[in-house]
Design a protein around this motif. Structure first.
Motif, PDB file in Angstrom:
ATOM      1  N   LEU A   1       0.570  -0.678  -8.493  1.00 38.53           N
ATOM      2  CA  LEU A   1       1.095  -0.812  -9.848  1.00 38.53           C
ATOM      3  C   LEU A   1       0.704   0.375 -10.725  1.00 38.53           C
ATOM      4  O   LEU A   1       1.518   0.876 -11.510  1.00 38.53           O
ATOM      5  N   LYS A   2      -0.528   0.853 -10.582  1.00 38.36           N
ATOM      6  CA  LYS A   2      -0.974   1.989 -11.397  1.00 38.36           C
ATOM      7  C   LYS A   2      -0.268   3.276 -11.038  1.00 38.36           C
ATOM      8  O   LYS A   2      -0.212   4.208 -11.849  1.00 38.36           O
TER       9      LYS A   2
ATOM     10  N   SER B   1       0.821  -1.207   0.000  1.00 33.48           N
ATOM     11  CA  SER B   1       0.000   0.000   0.000  1.00 33.48           C
ATOM     12  C   SER B   1       0.856   1.259   0.000  1.00 33.48           C
ATOM     13  O   SER B   1       0.517   2.258  -0.641  1.00 33.48           O
ATOM     14  N   HIS B   2       1.987   1.206   0.697  1.00 34.63           N
ATOM     15  CA  HIS B   2       2.820   2.409   0.821  1.00 34.63           C
ATOM     16  C   HIS B   2       3.452   2.813  -0.500  1.00 34.63           C
ATOM     17  O   HIS B   2       3.749   3.987  -0.705  1.00 34.63           O
ATOM     18  N   VAL B   3       3.643   1.866  -1.396  1.00 38.36           N
ATOM     19  CA  VAL B   3       4.157   2.217  -2.723  1.00 38.36           C
ATOM     20  C   VAL B   3       3.204   3.195  -3.401  1.00 38.36           C
ATOM     21  O   VAL B   3       3.602   4.249  -3.895  1.00 38.36           O
ATOM     22  N   GLY B   4       1.916   2.824  -3.427  1.00 42.61           N
ATOM     23  CA  GLY B   4       0.934   3.705  -4.053  1.00 42.61           C
ATOM     24  C   GLY B   4       0.803   5.023  -3.328  1.00 42.61           C
ATOM     25  O   GLY B   4       0.718   6.083  -3.952  1.00 42.61           O
ATOM     26  N   TYR B   5       0.794   4.964  -1.996  1.00 37.86           N
ATOM     27  CA  TYR B   5       0.673   6.184  -1.196  1.00 37.86           C
ATOM     28  C   TYR B   5       1.838   7.130  -1.461  1.00 37.86           C
ATOM     29  O   TYR B   5       1.653   8.332  -1.675  1.00 37.86           O
ATOM     30  N   HIS B   6       3.052   6.590  -1.450  1.00 39.26           N
ATOM     31  CA  HIS B   6       4.234   7.441  -1.639  1.00 39.26           C
ATOM     32  C   HIS B   6       4.233   8.076  -3.026  1.00 39.26           C
ATOM     33  O   HIS B   6       4.510   9.271  -3.167  1.00 39.26           O
ATOM     34  N   CYS B   7       3.928   7.288  -4.042  1.00 45.10           N
ATOM     35  CA  CYS B   7       3.944   7.819  -5.413  1.00 45.10           C
ATOM     36  C   CYS B   7       2.852   8.866  -5.613  1.00 45.10           C
ATOM     37  O   CYS B   7       3.065   9.880  -6.281  1.00 45.10           O
ATOM     38  N   GLU B   8       1.701   8.624  -5.029  1.00 43.86           N
ATOM     39  CA  GLU B   8       0.593   9.577  -5.173  1.00 43.86           C
ATOM     40  C   GLU B   8       0.925  10.878  -4.461  1.00 43.86           C
ATOM     41  O   GLU B   8       0.624  11.967  -4.954  1.00 43.86           O
TER      42      GLU B   8
END
Length: 495
Positions: free
Chosen positions: A488-489, A430-437
């Motif tokens: 991934l998105k 989840s943190h991957v998406g959070y960080h990128c966003e």
């Protein structure tokens, strides 16, 4: 004759465009607005776009049409200078700025009977405009200096468009509901609160009812803000109740609403919280009060943030109170004289509190606190570095997030290492998406490696295999699949 024929064709085109911009499809309305902005008669285009802007039912489409409207206005010197003058005259007078904007828009759309100038502007609207116009000033040039800036320059166009779009958005979202709409909304809110009251305080069942009531709907509308304000009003009424079982319910609803970024009735909320705080208060009530203050402060800085109360609450006998206190200090303390004490208190809680949830809240606060003193930032970083090999994944994640926030060497490698584990916990995915966003993305090589690892997890059926530390929604295969897709998105497209 040729001129008459051309004039007739132009009139027919305008009639066609005016009809098409009434389409029920938002994408058609936006596309038609772009065509309207390109017609020869800029005066007609501006008037028609003003009408469309006033009428637009979709906030997302309105943002696009506002940008198009600004393009048309900027091509017409007289119209452009009128808007420049409006901002110059009222840059520091938010209420006057709202009155001037609504009058201007109503004038442009007058022949269509669209819109009316606001005669009165309440303090909450003025405060929101002040906040939003401050954001505009951080993007380019000052509103008061637009008339002295090259209208073809990027700073000018960014400031002009951003200011108009945010001003119009604020006005539309603050437009009161009709009495019938408000009555319907209140009946729905009260029925949901009554349903929630049947469940125990802080139970999953009560949280589910209140979340469905208080969170912003997926299909955004102009009435969302006013409906959320009514929800806050009803919650505040419960908080002021003499019945002990209603006060926690009101605070729970208020907490969920505020943390959903729906912060309205700011002064009334602050006054109510001030009346409910104190160590002698019921721990459930006190912890909820502490949870509400940071959201209120993040929306609009409090004149006197209750940092001392939060510091004292870190030694409370009840762990829920201590957890709420720890979780709020990262928002309230930065830049204040108590910043150093706050960091030290959070480190002490991290090292010595016997409750795991308090320790997790302290670690997250240390990871996210934006210290103004470098020594405090270093102290937080040093404390979090000790968690690198913790058996608790929540503490390892806090340590990694702190390193990412402070751009420490090796921070990305540490998150990559977590993603390489086949039993990686959902919180790291989840943190991957959070960080990128939140940050806008990562370096190409980092993104490529994360994408490869996440894709491998997908192929290995990770979503169907919760780890031993996963709980709650993180154990549900469909939810885990959503987290994986979101992560991934958020990364660059892969070849």
């Amino acid at each position: 004759m040729f001129a008459k024929r051309r004039a007739r064709r132009e009139q027919e085109r305008q009639e066609d465009l005016a009809a098409r911009i009434m389409s029920p499809a938002a994408e058609v309305r936006v596309a038609t607005a772009r065509e309207i902005a390109g017609v020869r008669d800029t005066g007609w285009a501006i008037r028609e776009l003003a009408r469309a802007l006033h009428r637009e039912s979709s906030p997302a489409a309105a943002a696009d049409i506002a940008e198009i409207f600004c393009d048309a206005v900027c091509r017409d010197r007289t119209a452009r200078e009128r808007v420049e003058s409006m901002f110059a005259a009222h840059a520091d007078e938010p209420a006057a700025l709202v009155r001037a904007w609504t009058a201007l828009l109503a004038e442009y759309a007058a022949e269509h009977g669209a819109g009316a100038a606001w005669e009165t502007v309440d303090d909450e609207v003025a405060a929101e405009v002040t906040h939003r116009m401050r954001r505009v000033g951080e993007q380019g040039c000052k509103l008061s200096e637009l008339s002295g800036t090259d209208p073809d320059s990027f700073p000018y166009q960014l400031t002009f468009t951003f200011a108009v779009a945010l001003l119009h958005d604020t006005v539309r979202r603050h437009t009161p509901l009709t009495s019938a709409e408000a009555d319907r909304a209140r009946r729905h809110i009260r029925a949901a609160l009554k349903s929630a009251l049947a469940h125990p305080v802080d139970s999953d069942e009560r949280q589910e009812v209140l979340t469905a009531l208080c969170e912003r709907p997926e299909d955004e509308s102009w009435s969302d803000r006013q409906t959320a304000a009514l929800c806050i009003e009803e919650a505040l009424d419960l908080c002021r109740s003499a019945e002990d079982d209603l006060i926690p319910l009101g605070l729970e609803a208020l907490d969920i609403t505020l943390h959903g970024n729906e912060v309205y009735r700011h002064d009334a909320v602050c006054e109510t919280l001030d009346g409910l705080c104190g160590p002698e208060q019921d721990p459930i009530v006190f912890s909820k009060v502490l949870s509400c203050y940071p959201a209120l402060h993040a929306d609009r800085p409090l004149d006197a943030p209750p940092v001392e109360m939060f510091l004292a609450a870190l030694t409370h006998t009840d762990s829920t109170v201590r957890a709420s206190a720890a979780a709020g200090l990262d928002t309230l303390a930065p830049g204040l004289p108590q910043e150093t004490r706050a960091v030290a208190a959070l480190i002490h809680a991290l090292d010595h509190d016997p409750d795991v949830e308090v320790v997790r809240c302290a670690s997250y606060a240390l990871a996210t606190i934006a210290c103004t003193e470098e020594a405090n930032s270093r102290a937080a970083s040093t404390a979090l570095a000790k968690l690198t090999a913790s058996a608790d994944p929540a503490l390892r994640l806090a340590s990694i997030e702190g390193a990412l926030n402070r751009r420490e060497p090796g921070a990305f490698d540490r998150l990559t290492a977590e993603l390489r584990r086949p039993d990686v916990e959902a919180m790291f995915v989840s943190h991957v998406g959070y960080h990128c966003e939140r940050t806008g993305g990562v370096a190409e090589d980092v993104g490529a490696e994360w994408a490869r690892l996440l894709e491998q997890l997908r192929q290995d059926g990770w979503a169907d295999r919760p780890g031993e530390h996963d709980d709650g929604d993180d154990t549900d295969p469909s939810f885990r699949a959503l987290l994986l897709n979101f992560a991934l998105k958020s990364l660059p497209a892969r070849d």
